[in-house]
Design an enzyme around this catalytic site. Structure first.
Site, PDB file in Angstrom:
ATOM      1  N   ARG A 165     -13.960  -8.373   1.997  1.00 51.33           N
ATOM      2  CA  ARG A 165     -12.521  -8.206   1.726  1.00 51.33           C
ATOM      3  C   ARG A 165     -11.790  -9.499   2.092  1.00 51.33           C
ATOM      4  NH1 ARG A 165     -10.336  -3.095   1.525  1.00 51.33           N
ATOM      5  NH2 ARG A 165      -8.475  -4.252   0.891  1.00 51.33           N
TER       6      ARG A 165
ATOM      7  N   ASP B 212     -17.004   7.549  -1.892  1.00 53.29           N
ATOM      8  CA  ASP B 212     -15.761   7.352  -1.140  1.00 53.29           C
ATOM      9  C   ASP B 212     -15.439   8.692  -0.487  1.00 53.29           C
ATOM     10  OD1 ASP B 212     -13.317   6.402  -0.198  1.00 53.29           O
ATOM     11  OD2 ASP B 212     -12.306   6.488  -2.144  1.00 53.29           O
TER      12      ASP B 212
ATOM     13  N   ARG C 242       0.891  -1.184   0.000  1.00 52.56           N
ATOM     14  CA  ARG C 242       0.000   0.000   0.000  1.00 52.56           C
ATOM     15  C   ARG C 242       0.912   1.211   0.000  1.00 52.56           C
ATOM     16  NH1 ARG C 242      -5.371   1.488   3.466  1.00 52.56           N
ATOM     17  NH2 ARG C 242      -6.171   0.061   1.906  1.00 52.56           N
TER      18      ARG C 242
END
Ligand code: CP
Ligand code: NVA
Length: 304
Positions: A287, A219, A104
């Site tokens: 997820r 978002d 990430r």
């Protein structure tokens, strides 16, 4: 075995994507029935987090545990990455020790360079440009509630950001329509995604975008790294809030998704995220299952 990376959804064919999501749904059902699985026994995933995370970290770590392997959390604060060791060197070193790496980071190019120097699978756990792991969970969630997204209309409200880019990639791959409603200066980046396709509408009119949509998604207005712009963005994005009024213009069976973390009263009204059309908790939970399928795809060649 050929090394496959997962940096964007474009790393998969349509058939692979569909098979992966179907497998994720099976894995979820098996877990609920108490069936255990050791397909990744002895395997290790290294996870480099240059930005914060709750869902991505916990889901990957739990996924590896549930499949019999293990995960190692690495942050720039306590590794040599934070002291300037190049990504390329880190990629070479980790390739000698672990079986896959999740990264990430900020610039997507860093991930591409990392993958270019790794001889193990590299997974994008979010970059400034894309968040493909989240899309696996979102596609799974839509499938569980409504079936295939193919032929549907998705309305994206707000920033043309990393999540929006991954939604556009998904639209091209799965064949759904995507209406992006955003302020002119926050449109998706044509350098990151193909906007010149018939299934993409970019508009500054949120009502037009949500009209008849099967899925409404939003978002945060300020992504990680954009904290200094928060106040300015709050004013600019206000008309794009996923409100109950906008939801009422979507199809009556429309679902609402948000990758989380969410800010009630900013990008989404509390009555929407906590309302009957919202599937955000199932989405977040998926997820885990989607990434278990992804790890098996990358590490045991999808031999499930
Ligand atoms: N949606 C998502 O990726 O959440 P985290 O930032 O908590 O990992
Ligand atoms: N666009 C958000 C997604 C968080 C999961 C960000 O990059 O911060």
């Amino acid at each position: 075995m050929t090394i496959r990376h997962f940096l964007t959804l474009n790393d998969f064919s349509l058939d692979e994507l569909v098979a992966l999501v179907e497998h994720a749904i099976r894995l979820k059902r098996d877990l609920k029935q108490g069936k255990t699985r050791q397909t990744l026994a002895g395997k290790t995933l290294a996870m480099i987090f240059e930005k914060s995370s709750t869902r991505t970290r916990v889901s990957f770590e739990t996924a590896m545990n549930q499949l019999g392997g293990m995960a190692i959390f690495l942050s720039p604060h306590d590794t040599q990455l934070g002291r300037g060791e190049p990504m390329e060197d880190t990629a070479r070193v980790l390739s000698k020790m672990v079986d896959a790496v999740m990264v990430r980071t900020f610039e997507h190019d860093k991930l591409v360079r990392f993958a270019g120097h790794a001889d193990i699978p590299v997974i994008n756990g979010l970059s400034d440009s894309y968040h493909p792991c989240q899309l696996l969970a979102d596609i799974q969630t839509y499938m569980e509630y409504r079936g295939s997204l193919t032929g549907c209309t998705v309305a994206w409200l707000g920033d043309g950001n990393n999540m929006c880019h991954s939604y556009i990639n998904a639209a091209h791959l799965l064949g759904f329509r995507i209406n992006v409603a955003c302020p002119d200066q926050y449109r998706p980046d044509p350098g990151a995604v193909d906007l010149d396709r018939d299934n993409v509408l970019i508009t500054s009119d949120p009502e037009a975008a949500v009209s008849g949509a099967d899925l409404v998604v939003t978002d945060v207005w300020a992504s990680m790294g954009q904290e200094a712009e928060e106040a300015d963005r709050r004013a600019i994005f206000a008309p794009y809030q996923a409100s109950q009024r906008l939801m009422s213009l979507a199809d009556k069976d429309a679902l609402f998704m948000h990758c989380l973390p969410a800010h009630r009263g900013d990008e989404v009204a509390a009555g929407v995220i906590d309302g009957p059309q919202s599937v955000v908790w199932e989405e977040a939970g998926n997820r885990l299952h989607a990434q278990k399928a992804l790890l098996e795809f990358l590490l045991i060649n999808g031999e499930w």
